[in-house]
Design a protein around this motif. Sequence first.
Motif, PDB file in Angstrom:
ATOM      1  N   ALA A  50       0.834  -1.213   0.000  1.00 67.71           N
ATOM      2  CA  ALA A  50       0.000   0.000   0.000  1.00 67.71           C
ATOM      3  C   ALA A  50       0.862   1.252   0.000  1.00 67.71           C
ATOM      4  N   LYS A  51       1.979   1.199   0.716  1.00 71.47           N
ATOM      5  CA  LYS A  51       2.866   2.362   0.823  1.00 71.47           C
ATOM      6  C   LYS A  51       3.514   2.696  -0.512  1.00 71.47           C
ATOM      7  N   ILE A  52       3.963   1.679  -1.245  1.00 71.35           N
ATOM      8  CA  ILE A  52       4.629   1.965  -2.520  1.00 71.35           C
ATOM      9  C   ILE A  52       3.624   2.500  -3.546  1.00 71.35           C
ATOM     10  N   ILE A  53       2.403   1.983  -3.517  1.00 73.54           N
ATOM     11  CA  ILE A  53       1.374   2.493  -4.428  1.00 73.54           C
ATOM     12  C   ILE A  53       1.027   3.938  -4.093  1.00 73.54           C
ATOM     13  N   ASP A  54       0.933   4.223  -2.813  1.00 67.79           N
ATOM     14  CA  ASP A  54       0.672   5.603  -2.381  1.00 67.79           C
ATOM     15  C   ASP A  54       1.810   6.521  -2.806  1.00 67.79           C
ATOM     16  N   SER A  55       3.045   6.021  -2.725  1.00 68.76           N
ATOM     17  CA  SER A  55       4.218   6.813  -3.132  1.00 68.76           C
ATOM     18  C   SER A  55       4.200   7.114  -4.627  1.00 68.76           C
ATOM     19  N   ILE A  56       3.754   6.151  -5.437  1.00 67.83           N
ATOM     20  CA  ILE A  56       3.668   6.383  -6.880  1.00 67.83           C
ATOM     21  C   ILE A  56       2.756   7.561  -7.168  1.00 67.83           C
ATOM     22  N   ARG A  57       1.653   7.626  -6.418  1.00 69.15           N
ATOM     23  CA  ARG A  57       0.703   8.732  -6.625  1.00 69.15           C
ATOM     24  C   ARG A  57       1.248  10.055  -6.079  1.00 69.15           C
ATOM     25  N   THR A  58       1.665  10.040  -4.839  1.00 71.05           N
ATOM     26  CA  THR A  58       2.050  11.304  -4.190  1.00 71.05           C
ATOM     27  C   THR A  58       3.349  11.876  -4.741  1.00 71.05           C
ATOM     28  N   LEU A  59       4.277  11.031  -5.146  1.00 71.62           N
ATOM     29  CA  LEU A  59       5.550  11.508  -5.696  1.00 71.62           C
ATOM     30  C   LEU A  59       5.504  11.655  -7.215  1.00 71.62           C
ATOM     31  N   ASN A  60       4.336  11.343  -7.785  1.00 75.10           N
ATOM     32  CA  ASN A  60       4.137  11.439  -9.230  1.00 75.10           C
ATOM     33  C   ASN A  60       5.158  10.609 -10.008  1.00 75.10           C
ATOM     34  N   TYR A  77      -4.956  -2.438  -5.444  1.00 75.42           N
ATOM     35  CA  TYR A  77      -4.562  -1.058  -5.150  1.00 75.42           C
ATOM     36  C   TYR A  77      -4.592  -0.158  -6.379  1.00 75.42           C
ATOM     37  N   LEU A  78      -4.863  -0.732  -7.545  1.00 76.46           N
ATOM     38  CA  LEU A  78      -4.856   0.041  -8.785  1.00 76.46           C
ATOM     39  C   LEU A  78      -6.249   0.575  -9.107  1.00 76.46           C
ATOM     40  N   ASP A  79      -6.307   1.601  -9.945  1.00 81.04           N
ATOM     41  CA  ASP A  79      -7.581   2.208 -10.308  1.00 81.04           C
ATOM     42  C   ASP A  79      -8.251   1.513 -11.482  1.00 81.04           C
ATOM     43  N   LYS A  80      -7.434   0.933 -12.353  1.00 81.49           N
ATOM     44  CA  LYS A  80      -7.979   0.360 -13.584  1.00 81.49           C
ATOM     45  C   LYS A  80      -7.053  -0.745 -14.094  1.00 81.49           C
ATOM     46  N   LEU A  81      -7.631  -1.727 -14.755  1.00 83.03           N
ATOM     47  CA  LEU A  81      -6.867  -2.790 -15.402  1.00 83.03           C
ATOM     48  C   LEU A  81      -7.204  -2.806 -16.889  1.00 83.03           C
ATOM     49  N   ILE A  94       2.716  -0.708 -14.684  1.00 87.68           N
ATOM     50  CA  ILE A  94       1.779   0.302 -14.180  1.00 87.68           C
ATOM     51  C   ILE A  94       2.082   1.630 -14.862  1.00 87.68           C
ATOM     52  N   LYS A  95       1.026   2.323 -15.287  1.00 87.57           N
ATOM     53  CA  LYS A  95       1.170   3.669 -15.830  1.00 87.57           C
ATOM     54  C   LYS A  95       0.382   4.642 -14.954  1.00 87.57           C
ATOM     55  N   ASN A  96       1.047   5.723 -14.574  1.00 86.99           N
ATOM     56  CA  ASN A  96       0.425   6.749 -13.742  1.00 86.99           C
ATOM     57  C   ASN A  96      -0.012   7.918 -14.632  1.00 86.99           C
ATOM     58  N   SER A  97      -1.317   8.118 -14.732  1.00 86.67           N
ATOM     59  CA  SER A  97      -1.858   9.242 -15.512  1.00 86.67           C
ATOM     60  C   SER A  97      -2.581  10.181 -14.565  1.00 86.67           C
ATOM     61  N   LEU A 101      -3.869   5.082 -11.613  1.00 89.62           N
ATOM     62  CA  LEU A 101      -2.933   4.012 -11.946  1.00 89.62           C
ATOM     63  C   LEU A 101      -3.627   2.891 -12.717  1.00 89.62           C
ATOM     64  N   THR A 102      -3.083   2.598 -13.895  1.00 91.48           N
ATOM     65  CA  THR A 102      -3.614   1.526 -14.736  1.00 91.48           C
ATOM     66  C   THR A 102      -2.606   0.394 -14.812  1.00 91.48           C
ATOM     67  N   GLY A 103      -3.097  -0.838 -14.654  1.00 94.32           N
ATOM     68  CA  GLY A 103      -2.244  -2.019 -14.718  1.00 94.32           C
ATOM     69  C   GLY A 103      -2.333  -2.703 -16.072  1.00 94.32           C
ATOM     70  N   TYR A 104      -1.173  -3.167 -16.556  1.00 91.20           N
ATOM     71  CA  TYR A 104      -1.070  -3.882 -17.833  1.00 91.20           C
ATOM     72  C   TYR A 104      -0.283  -5.172 -17.620  1.00 91.20           C
ATOM     73  N   ASN A 105      -0.390  -6.073 -18.576  1.00 95.89           N
ATOM     74  CA  ASN A 105       0.448  -7.262 -18.540  1.00 95.89           C
ATOM     75  C   ASN A 105       1.159  -7.427 -19.877  1.00 95.89           C
ATOM     76  N   THR A 106       2.411  -6.981 -19.936  1.00 91.10           N
ATOM     77  CA  THR A 106       3.191  -7.089 -21.171  1.00 91.10           C
ATOM     78  C   THR A 106       3.941  -8.423 -21.258  1.00 91.10           C
TER      79      THR A 106
END
Length: 286
Positions: A50-60, A77-81, A94-97, A101-106
């Motif tokens: 949860a902390k790392i996901i929150d950091s992705i958002r808050t630290l952009n 913890y993601l907004d969209k898949l 993960i892409k932060n827009s 946060l949107t999750g992908y599987n490459t």
Amino acid sequence: MVSSRKQKLFGIIGGSLGHSLSPLIHNYLFRRFRLDYCYTKFEIEHTQIAKIIDSIRTLNISGANVTFPYKEKLIPYLDKLDKTSQTTGAVNTIKNSHGKLTGYNTDLFGIRATLQNRLNINLKGQTILLLGAGGAARACLVELIRQKPKRIIVANRDFARAESIISRTRISGNNTDIRAIDIHGINNPEYMERLSLLANSTSADPSFLSGVIRKLARNRFHRDMKIFDLNYGRRALPESCRKYPIRYIDGLYMLTAQAAAGFRIWTGIKVEPDDIYKYVSKKIAG
């Protein structure tokens, strides 16, 4: 790692990242295309998801890759898949827009590229053995089903987990016989027949895997069979598992192909996996 105000930050999230080549790959691509981006490692414990996901958002933080053991655990913890992560039930990109946060599987692209470009194998009507039942196995199973084999056998130490990924991975219009087995019964003639491909997605103890491979080699290996190991480097199958007269490919090309797909998601820039593979292979060789 400190970045400038304008510099975009990316990274890889995982439990043990000492072996990871992702920073090498993506920082190379950023330099090649003259992007003021940097890529680092986010090594975390289970309690820090949860902390790392929150950091992705808050630290952009602009984006991240996800590796073992968090490909499935990060999803809530993601907004969209996107469709790829919905189909596989696992996320590796993960892409932060703007905080969403949107999750992908490459991994799907990486597996497909390896089968087509490196193994050059036609699996239609064939029998495949898949070792493992984690996040990478999910993507592998989806792509293997699309190849329309006759049968896929998913072998795992946790039989219930193998059954679980099968039940959650169904593609409409496909008649492939998919069954789970306990990995300890891997040589049971009731389930096993002439194999065309062994795909290893597990990072189990090398000595344990060596024993499994030796069991199979006695009765199931033949010269036309191929092994696709989704791992690379020190996590790849030990040398003792590669001595048989069959074609073996580790996961390095898959890594470069899925990285190319992830790079395009983040930047919109298309790059050929072969270009990345050549660069990484040269760096590894020293």
